[in-house]
Design a protein around this motif. Sequence first.
Motif, PDB file in Angstrom:
ATOM      1  N   LEU A   1       0.821  -1.208   0.000  1.00 19.72           N
ATOM      2  CA  LEU A   1       0.000   0.000   0.000  1.00 19.72           C
ATOM      3  C   LEU A   1       0.855   1.258   0.000  1.00 19.72           C
ATOM      4  O   LEU A   1       0.466   2.267  -0.597  1.00 19.72           O
ATOM      5  CB  LEU A   1      -0.958  -0.005   1.185  1.00 19.72           C
ATOM      6  N   LEU A   2       2.005   1.203   0.648  1.00 20.75           N
ATOM      7  CA  LEU A   2       2.914   2.362   0.606  1.00 20.75           C
ATOM      8  C   LEU A   2       3.379   2.630  -0.825  1.00 20.75           C
ATOM      9  O   LEU A   2       3.496   3.773  -1.238  1.00 20.75           O
ATOM     10  CB  LEU A   2       4.135   2.127   1.493  1.00 20.75           C
ATOM     11  N   GLY A   3       3.642   1.564  -1.566  1.00 18.91           N
ATOM     12  CA  GLY A   3       4.140   1.702  -2.933  1.00 18.91           C
ATOM     13  C   GLY A   3       3.056   1.862  -3.975  1.00 18.91           C
ATOM     14  O   GLY A   3       3.339   2.268  -5.100  1.00 18.91           O
ATOM     15  N   GLU A   4       1.820   1.518  -3.633  1.00 20.71           N
ATOM     16  CA  GLU A   4       0.704   1.571  -4.582  1.00 20.71           C
ATOM     17  C   GLU A   4      -0.488   2.303  -3.967  1.00 20.71           C
ATOM     18  O   GLU A   4      -1.523   1.691  -3.697  1.00 20.71           O
ATOM     19  CB  GLU A   4       0.286   0.150  -4.985  1.00 20.71           C
ATOM     20  N   PRO A   5      -0.389   3.605  -3.722  1.00 19.09           N
ATOM     21  CA  PRO A   5      -1.499   4.320  -3.085  1.00 19.09           C
ATOM     22  C   PRO A   5      -2.786   4.322  -3.912  1.00 19.09           C
ATOM     23  O   PRO A   5      -3.848   4.615  -3.385  1.00 19.09           O
ATOM     24  CB  PRO A   5      -0.958   5.736  -2.892  1.00 19.09           C
ATOM     25  N   ARG A   6      -2.687   3.964  -5.195  1.00 16.50           N
ATOM     26  CA  ARG A   6      -3.912   3.836  -6.004  1.00 16.50           C
ATOM     27  C   ARG A   6      -4.740   2.638  -5.556  1.00 16.50           C
ATOM     28  O   ARG A   6      -5.917   2.545  -5.866  1.00 16.50           O
ATOM     29  CB  ARG A   6      -3.577   3.721  -7.478  1.00 16.50           C
ATOM     30  N   GLU A   7      -4.119   1.692  -4.842  1.00 19.11           N
ATOM     31  CA  GLU A   7      -4.851   0.525  -4.337  1.00 19.11           C
ATOM     32  C   GLU A   7      -5.538   0.811  -3.012  1.00 19.11           C
ATOM     33  O   GLU A   7      -6.586   0.255  -2.726  1.00 19.11           O
ATOM     34  CB  GLU A   7      -3.907  -0.664  -4.175  1.00 19.11           C
ATOM     35  N   GLY A   8      -4.917   1.632  -2.179  1.00 23.13           N
ATOM     36  CA  GLY A   8      -5.493   1.921  -0.877  1.00 23.13           C
ATOM     37  C   GLY A   8      -4.523   2.692  -0.011  1.00 23.13           C
ATOM     38  O   GLY A   8      -3.430   3.049  -0.441  1.00 23.13           O
ATOM     39  N   VAL A   9      -4.953   2.927   1.214  1.00 23.67           N
ATOM     40  CA  VAL A   9      -4.147   3.693   2.157  1.00 23.67           C
ATOM     41  C   VAL A   9      -4.394   3.166   3.564  1.00 23.67           C
ATOM     42  O   VAL A   9      -5.479   2.665   3.863  1.00 23.67           O
ATOM     43  CB  VAL A   9      -4.480   5.201   2.058  1.00 23.67           C
ATOM     44  N   GLN A  10      -3.383   3.266   4.400  1.00 21.04           N
ATOM     45  CA  GLN A  10      -3.537   2.948   5.813  1.00 21.04           C
ATOM     46  C   GLN A  10      -3.291   4.217   6.616  1.00 21.04           C
ATOM     47  O   GLN A  10      -2.404   5.003   6.288  1.00 21.04           O
ATOM     48  CB  GLN A  10      -2.561   1.857   6.252  1.00 21.04           C
ATOM     49  N   VAL A  11      -4.096   4.400   7.663  1.00 21.57           N
ATOM     50  CA  VAL A  11      -3.922   5.527   8.563  1.00 21.57           C
ATOM     51  C   VAL A  11      -3.677   4.985   9.964  1.00 21.57           C
ATOM     52  O   VAL A  11      -4.177   3.929  10.335  1.00 21.57           O
ATOM     53  CB  VAL A  11      -5.125   6.501   8.529  1.00 21.57           C
ATOM     54  N   LEU A  12      -2.881   5.721  10.712  1.00 21.98           N
ATOM     55  CA  LEU A  12      -2.452   5.300  12.039  1.00 21.98           C
ATOM     56  C   LEU A  12      -2.850   6.368  13.050  1.00 21.98           C
ATOM     57  O   LEU A  12      -2.693   7.560  12.787  1.00 21.98           O
ATOM     58  CB  LEU A  12      -0.932   5.115  12.035  1.00 21.98           C
ATOM     59  N   ALA A  13      -3.361   5.933  14.182  1.00 24.22           N
ATOM     60  CA  ALA A  13      -3.688   6.839  15.287  1.00 24.22           C
ATOM     61  C   ALA A  13      -2.628   6.687  16.369  1.00 24.22           C
ATOM     62  O   ALA A  13      -2.257   5.578  16.733  1.00 24.22           O
ATOM     63  CB  ALA A  13      -5.064   6.501  15.866  1.00 24.22           C
ATOM     64  N   ARG A  14      -2.151   7.829  16.853  1.00 27.73           N
ATOM     65  CA  ARG A  14      -1.195   7.844  17.970  1.00 27.73           C
ATOM     66  C   ARG A  14      -1.772   8.741  19.060  1.00 27.73           C
ATOM     67  O   ARG A  14      -2.371   9.771  18.768  1.00 27.73           O
ATOM     68  CB  ARG A  14       0.154   8.390  17.512  1.00 27.73           C
TER      69      ARG A  14
ATOM     70  N   LEU B   1     -10.441   7.802  13.170  1.00 28.02           N
ATOM     71  CA  LEU B   1      -9.927   6.991  12.061  1.00 28.02           C
ATOM     72  C   LEU B   1     -10.932   6.946  10.912  1.00 28.02           C
ATOM     73  O   LEU B   1     -10.557   7.059   9.738  1.00 28.02           O
ATOM     74  CB  LEU B   1      -9.585   5.580  12.545  1.00 28.02           C
ATOM     75  N   ILE B   2     -12.203   6.790  11.240  1.00 25.98           N
ATOM     76  CA  ILE B   2     -13.230   6.792  10.190  1.00 25.98           C
ATOM     77  C   ILE B   2     -13.250   8.141   9.475  1.00 25.98           C
ATOM     78  O   ILE B   2     -13.341   8.202   8.245  1.00 25.98           O
ATOM     79  CB  ILE B   2     -14.617   6.450  10.770  1.00 25.98           C
ATOM     80  N   GLU B   3     -13.146   9.207  10.215  1.00 22.72           N
ATOM     81  CA  GLU B   3     -13.138  10.540   9.585  1.00 22.72           C
ATOM     82  C   GLU B   3     -11.929  10.689   8.663  1.00 22.72           C
ATOM     83  O   GLU B   3     -12.041  11.278   7.586  1.00 22.72           O
ATOM     84  CB  GLU B   3     -13.172  11.647  10.633  1.00 22.72           C
ATOM     85  N   ALA B   4     -10.780  10.151   9.066  1.00 21.97           N
ATOM     86  CA  ALA B   4      -9.600  10.202   8.186  1.00 21.97           C
ATOM     87  C   ALA B   4      -9.857   9.415   6.908  1.00 21.97           C
ATOM     88  O   ALA B   4      -9.461   9.847   5.813  1.00 21.97           O
ATOM     89  CB  ALA B   4      -8.375   9.664   8.920  1.00 21.97           C
ATOM     90  N   CYS B   5     -10.524   8.283   7.015  1.00 18.56           N
ATOM     91  CA  CYS B   5     -10.860   7.487   5.827  1.00 18.56           C
ATOM     92  C   CYS B   5     -11.835   8.247   4.930  1.00 18.56           C
ATOM     93  O   CYS B   5     -11.693   8.240   3.704  1.00 18.56           O
ATOM     94  CB  CYS B   5     -11.447   6.141   6.243  1.00 18.56           C
ATOM     95  N   ARG B   6     -12.815   8.909   5.536  1.00 16.91           N
ATOM     96  CA  ARG B   6     -13.762   9.722   4.768  1.00 16.91           C
ATOM     97  C   ARG B   6     -13.035  10.852   4.051  1.00 16.91           C
ATOM     98  O   ARG B   6     -13.348  11.175   2.892  1.00 16.91           O
ATOM     99  CB  ARG B   6     -14.846  10.288   5.676  1.00 16.91           C
TER     100      ARG B   6
END
Length: 154
Positions: free
Chosen positions: A41-54, A99-104
């Motif tokens: 996913l890091l190399g192919e952002p057209r496929e998707g994205v991951q978000v992290l909460a700290r 996290l949901i808001e970041a996805c939205r």
Amino acid sequence: MRIHDVGPEDLGALLPLMRSYCDFYRVDPSDDALRGLAKTLLGEPREGVQVLARDDDETPVGFATVYWTWQTLSAARVGVMNDLFVAPGVRGGGVGRALIEACRAHCRARGIEMLIWQTAKDNHTAQRLYDGIGGTREEWLDYSVAAEGDLPAR
């Protein structure tokens, strides 16, 4: 709390959360496979994205993964939030909602009008969150079949 896109420097923090998510659902992909998914996913952002909460101390406390695809029933592109995990000790504190808001936000940035997801029928904690943000509960049954091998005879 800080929500951000996963970068290469975050893989060490992300993988234990991914493992905990898999443990919650009683599945056991290898750590190499989980790392490979995140790196892809890091190399192919057209496929998707991951978000992290700290949290405020920069401790990783949750993640979400969104994949981009099409949905014929709406004749539009959709974001599929395949993963949403919040560490048990911080559930109910707004991490899941953030996290949901970041996805939205990622959906909006791509011109995608809908974020969709699913959860287990017995995951009542997640269902309370989803109902609380105005998610629409659907009535679909999920099926899967292995890509390899023969289909059973009828």
